[in-house]
Design a protein around this motif. Structure first.
Motif, PDB file in Angstrom:
ATOM      1  N   PHE A  11     -10.732   2.188  -0.842  1.00 54.31           N
ATOM      2  CA  PHE A  11     -10.127   1.816  -2.308  1.00 54.31           C
ATOM      3  C   PHE A  11     -10.880   2.315  -3.360  1.00 54.31           C
ATOM      4  N   LEU A  47      -4.959   4.648   1.997  1.00 51.91           N
ATOM      5  CA  LEU A  47      -4.896   3.334   2.168  1.00 51.91           C
ATOM      6  C   LEU A  47      -3.997   3.458   3.508  1.00 51.91           C
ATOM      7  N   ILE A  50       0.816  -1.330   0.009  1.00 52.37           N
ATOM      8  CA  ILE A  50      -0.083   0.187   0.094  1.00 52.37           C
ATOM      9  C   ILE A  50       0.786   1.200   0.152  1.00 52.37           C
ATOM     10  N   ASN A  88      -5.897  -6.199  -1.221  1.00 46.55           N
ATOM     11  CA  ASN A  88      -5.299  -5.212  -1.853  1.00 46.55           C
ATOM     12  C   ASN A  88      -4.938  -5.414  -3.149  1.00 46.55           C
ATOM     13  N   ASN A 114      -6.206  -3.844  -6.474  1.00 44.61           N
ATOM     14  CA  ASN A 114      -5.356  -2.930  -7.354  1.00 44.61           C
ATOM     15  C   ASN A 114      -5.206  -3.525  -8.727  1.00 44.61           C
TER      16      ASN A 114
END
Length: 244
Positions: free
Chosen positions: A93, A46, A40, A67, A71
């Motif tokens: 997010f 985040l 992150i 994550n 992502n």
């Protein structure tokens, strides 16, 4: 006497092996924690998000995998079973890095929803639906499930995050099967099933795998192990979610 000594030694060896395994899991978890924080880095929203990781919430293994999936693939439609720390993470997010995504959260307890909302405000693309906790029968076992979850099972999602309802000793969180039954080989998706170190979640994972086989669906899978474990199921479009 010899038998007593032998049993005593075996008990000590068994205890030592158990401690060794626990220590190994904690070391894995520390590695996941470092990997998560690296993943992150540069995402200020985040990095600045207060999260209570572990215990009843997802562990570092879970949050790293979550994550990376968010992502790398930015799934447009997300359904999450269980309101909590991961709901904050997904909502933040989406607001900052994937504004076209929609996030539906199924929660079993209206009181917990209200308590959560009093401390944290989800962004507009995240919606909570309360489906009360009820007992269902799965293969002769009493299993916790969501009341009237069928209202949502006709919809299809890119990402399914299964961390609710409250776990059951057998066939835990089996409502995900109702969603999987409506999927076909033409659909692309990722399923994260948390708490896979427990028997009930393993049984549910086995049922998912068996269902995909019956439907002739090619679905990749991988188990990620820390203090707690999770399993990821992913179609070929998202197959690298099983090699993170």
């Amino acid at each position: 006497m010899f038998k007593k000594i032998k049993n005593f030694i075996n008990a000590i060896l068994k205890d030592n092996n158990g401690r060794h395994q626990q220590n190994n899991l904690h070391l894995k978890e520390l590695e996941w924690a470092n990997t998560y924080h690296d993943s992150i880095r540069g995402k200020n929203a985040l990095q600045n998000l207060p999260l209570n990781i572990g215990r009843w919430a997802g562990n570092y293994t879970f949050f790293y995998i979550l994550n990376r999936i968010l992502n790398d693939y930015k799934p447009k439609s997300i359904i999450e079973f269980g309101l909590g720390e991961s709901s904050k993470f997904i909502s933040v997010f989406i607001e900052n890095y994937s504004k076209e995504s929609q996030h539906l959260i199924i929660e079993e307890n209206a009181l917990w929803r209200d308590a959560f909302n009093s401390n944290f405000t989800l962004f507009e693309n995240s919606k909570i639906e309360v489906c009360d906790l009820i007992t269902k029968q799965v293969k002769g076992f009493d299993v916790n499930g969501y009341n009237e979850i069928e209202k949502f099972t006709a919809s299809k999602f890119d990402l399914y995050v299964v961390d609710g309802p409250f776990g059951s000793p057998n066939y835990s969180r089996h409502d995900i099967l109702k969603f999987a039954e409506n999927l076909s080989e033409k659909d692309d998706f990722i399923i994260i099933l948390d708490d896979y170190h427990r028997l009930g979640e393993k049984q549910t994972g086995d049922d998912l795998e068996a269902l995909f086989k019956v439907k002739n669906m090619k679905v990749n899978k991988e188990v990620y192990i820390g203090v707690k474990s999770l399993i990821v199921f992913a179609t070929d479009k998202y197959k690298y979610a099983t090699s993170l």
